[in-house]
Design a protein around this motif. Structure first.
Motif, PDB file in Angstrom:
ATOM      1  N   MET A   1      97.044  -0.925  52.085  1.00  0.00           N
ATOM      2  CA  MET A   1      98.078  -2.048  52.580  1.00  0.00           C
ATOM      3  C   MET A   1      97.067  -2.601  54.020  1.00  0.00           C
ATOM      4  N   GLU A   2      96.805  -3.544  54.331  1.00  0.00           N
ATOM      5  CA  GLU A   2      96.540  -4.158  55.354  1.00  0.00           C
ATOM      6  C   GLU A   2      97.564  -3.931  56.552  1.00  0.00           C
ATOM      7  N   HIS A   3      97.146  -3.631  58.344  1.00  0.00           N
ATOM      8  CA  HIS A   3      98.112  -2.947  58.776  1.00  0.00           C
ATOM      9  C   HIS A   3      99.022  -4.236  59.042  1.00  0.00           C
ATOM     10  N   LEU A   4      99.839  -4.438  58.748  1.00  0.00           N
ATOM     11  CA  LEU A   4     100.897  -5.618  59.503  1.00  0.00           C
ATOM     12  C   LEU A   4     100.608  -5.969  60.430  1.00  0.00           C
ATOM     13  N   ALA A   5     100.589  -5.194  61.681  1.00  0.00           N
ATOM     14  CA  ALA A   5      99.993  -5.713  63.698  1.00  0.00           C
ATOM     15  C   ALA A   5      98.807  -6.974  63.193  1.00  0.00           C
ATOM     16  N   THR A   6      98.043  -6.435  61.926  1.00  0.00           N
ATOM     17  CA  THR A   6      96.275  -6.984  62.533  1.00  0.00           C
ATOM     18  C   THR A   6      97.339  -7.778  61.420  1.00  0.00           C
ATOM     19  N   LYS A   7      97.721  -8.090  60.447  1.00  0.00           N
ATOM     20  CA  LYS A   7      97.554  -9.380  59.854  1.00  0.00           C
ATOM     21  C   LYS A   7      98.686 -10.773  60.201  1.00  0.00           C
ATOM     22  N   VAL A   8      99.477  -9.601  61.439  1.00  0.00           N
ATOM     23  CA  VAL A   8      99.748 -11.026  61.980  1.00  0.00           C
ATOM     24  C   VAL A   8      98.798 -12.219  62.725  1.00  0.00           C
ATOM     25  N   ILE A  22     103.128 -18.356  70.008  1.00  0.00           N
ATOM     26  CA  ILE A  22     104.071 -17.991  69.337  1.00  0.00           C
ATOM     27  C   ILE A  22     105.120 -17.259  69.460  1.00  0.00           C
ATOM     28  N   ALA A  23     104.525 -16.774  71.192  1.00  0.00           N
ATOM     29  CA  ALA A  23     105.997 -16.339  71.793  1.00  0.00           C
ATOM     30  C   ALA A  23     106.848 -16.660  72.020  1.00  0.00           C
ATOM     31  N   PHE A  24     106.577 -18.483  72.647  1.00  0.00           N
ATOM     32  CA  PHE A  24     107.275 -19.070  73.181  1.00  0.00           C
ATOM     33  C   PHE A  24     108.377 -19.732  71.954  1.00  0.00           C
ATOM     34  N   GLU A  25     107.961 -19.620  71.312  1.00  0.00           N
ATOM     35  CA  GLU A  25     108.244 -20.203  69.452  1.00  0.00           C
ATOM     36  C   GLU A  25     109.663 -18.705  68.802  1.00  0.00           C
ATOM     37  N   MET A  26     108.663 -17.484  69.226  1.00  0.00           N
ATOM     38  CA  MET A  26     109.937 -17.050  69.099  1.00  0.00           C
ATOM     39  C   MET A  26     111.182 -16.596  70.355  1.00  0.00           C
ATOM     40  N   GLU A  37     101.819  -7.758  67.954  1.00  0.00           N
ATOM     41  CA  GLU A  37     100.445  -8.240  67.278  1.00  0.00           C
ATOM     42  C   GLU A  37      99.374  -6.509  67.980  1.00  0.00           C
ATOM     43  N   THR A  38      99.649  -6.311  68.714  1.00  0.00           N
ATOM     44  CA  THR A  38      98.680  -5.148  68.700  1.00  0.00           C
ATOM     45  C   THR A  38      98.993  -3.867  67.820  1.00  0.00           C
ATOM     46  N   GLY A  39     100.612  -3.700  67.329  1.00  0.00           N
ATOM     47  CA  GLY A  39     100.820  -1.821  66.801  1.00  0.00           C
ATOM     48  C   GLY A  39     101.753  -1.650  68.194  1.00  0.00           C
ATOM     49  N   ARG A  40     101.712  -2.127  68.927  1.00  0.00           N
ATOM     50  CA  ARG A  40     102.001  -0.593  70.501  1.00  0.00           C
ATOM     51  C   ARG A  40     104.085  -0.916  69.691  1.00  0.00           C
ATOM     52  N   SER A  44     109.973  -6.437  63.949  1.00  0.00           N
ATOM     53  CA  SER A  44     111.651  -5.883  63.179  1.00  0.00           C
ATOM     54  C   SER A  44     111.431  -6.788  62.449  1.00  0.00           C
ATOM     55  N   PHE A  45     112.407  -6.953  61.529  1.00  0.00           N
ATOM     56  CA  PHE A  45     112.556  -7.604  60.086  1.00  0.00           C
ATOM     57  C   PHE A  45     113.114  -9.064  60.573  1.00  0.00           C
ATOM     58  N   GLY A  46     113.537  -9.096  61.616  1.00  0.00           N
ATOM     59  CA  GLY A  46     113.990 -10.757  62.430  1.00  0.00           C
ATOM     60  C   GLY A  46     112.626 -11.285  62.801  1.00  0.00           C
ATOM     61  N   CYS A  47     111.557  -9.959  63.322  1.00  0.00           N
ATOM     62  CA  CYS A  47     110.171 -10.326  64.206  1.00  0.00           C
ATOM     63  C   CYS A  47     109.872 -11.367  62.788  1.00  0.00           C
ATOM     64  N   LEU A  48     109.359 -10.448  61.950  1.00  0.00           N
ATOM     65  CA  LEU A  48     108.663 -11.217  60.297  1.00  0.00           C
ATOM     66  C   LEU A  48     109.455 -12.318  59.723  1.00  0.00           C
ATOM     67  N   GLU A  49     110.983 -12.086  59.935  1.00  0.00           N
ATOM     68  CA  GLU A  49     111.828 -14.054  59.678  1.00  0.00           C
ATOM     69  C   GLU A  49     111.115 -14.929  61.270  1.00  0.00           C
ATOM     70  N   LYS A  50     111.405 -14.974  61.610  1.00  0.00           N
ATOM     71  CA  LYS A  50     110.615 -15.846  62.836  1.00  0.00           C
ATOM     72  C   LYS A  50     109.000 -16.252  62.224  1.00  0.00           C
ATOM     73  N   LEU A  51     108.525 -15.890  62.261  1.00  0.00           N
ATOM     74  CA  LEU A  51     107.151 -15.836  61.737  1.00  0.00           C
ATOM     75  C   LEU A  51     106.824 -16.275  60.658  1.00  0.00           C
ATOM     76  N   ALA A  52     107.630 -16.005  60.138  1.00  0.00           N
ATOM     77  CA  ALA A  52     107.390 -16.628  57.954  1.00  0.00           C
ATOM     78  C   ALA A  52     108.059 -17.900  58.842  1.00  0.00           C
ATOM     79  N   SER A  53     108.551 -18.193  59.642  1.00  0.00           N
ATOM     80  CA  SER A  53     109.552 -20.184  59.433  1.00  0.00           C
ATOM     81  C   SER A  53     108.732 -20.254  60.302  1.00  0.00           C
ATOM     82  N   ILE A  54     107.756 -19.736  61.440  1.00  0.00           N
ATOM     83  CA  ILE A  54     106.572 -20.994  62.135  1.00  0.00           C
ATOM     84  C   ILE A  54     105.840 -20.746  61.258  1.00  0.00           C
TER      85      ILE A  54
END
Length: 83
Positions: A1-8, A22-26, A37-40, A44-54
């Motif tokens: 599976m593709e690294h999640l940060a790369t997909k974001v 995106i940062a402002f929206e989050m 985004e760089t994987g550093r 989190s679950f909350g971040c993924l929820e916000k990104l999914a909503s955006i």
């Protein structure tokens, strides 16, 4: 599976959004978003929820689909919105 940060990152690029937008929206700083985004720092679950909503996607779509599949999905949703 593709690294999640790369997909974001790819998803943001597909939509043509800046990291600042995106940062402002989050509700976080651009620097904090960049680290996610760089994987550093982990997405989190909350971040993924916000990104999914955006992006108007489900968290499962973000997690399970490849960047190519996400691109196809975005194009299809755009076509449906125009029709």
């Amino acid at each position: 599976m593709e690294h999640l940060a790369t997909k974001v990152r790819k998803l943001r690029e597909i939509y043509g959004y800046s990291q600042e937008y995106i940062a402002f929206e989050m509700g976080i700083s651009q620097a904090a978003y960049s680290k996610k985004e760089t994987g550093r720092t982990e997405l989190s679950f909350g971040c993924l929820e916000k990104l999914a909503s955006i992006y108007k996607l489900s968290m499962m779509e973000i997690i399970s689909l490849s960047p190519q599949e996400l691109l196809i999905m975005v194009i299809q949703k755009d076509k449906q919105a125009v029709a």
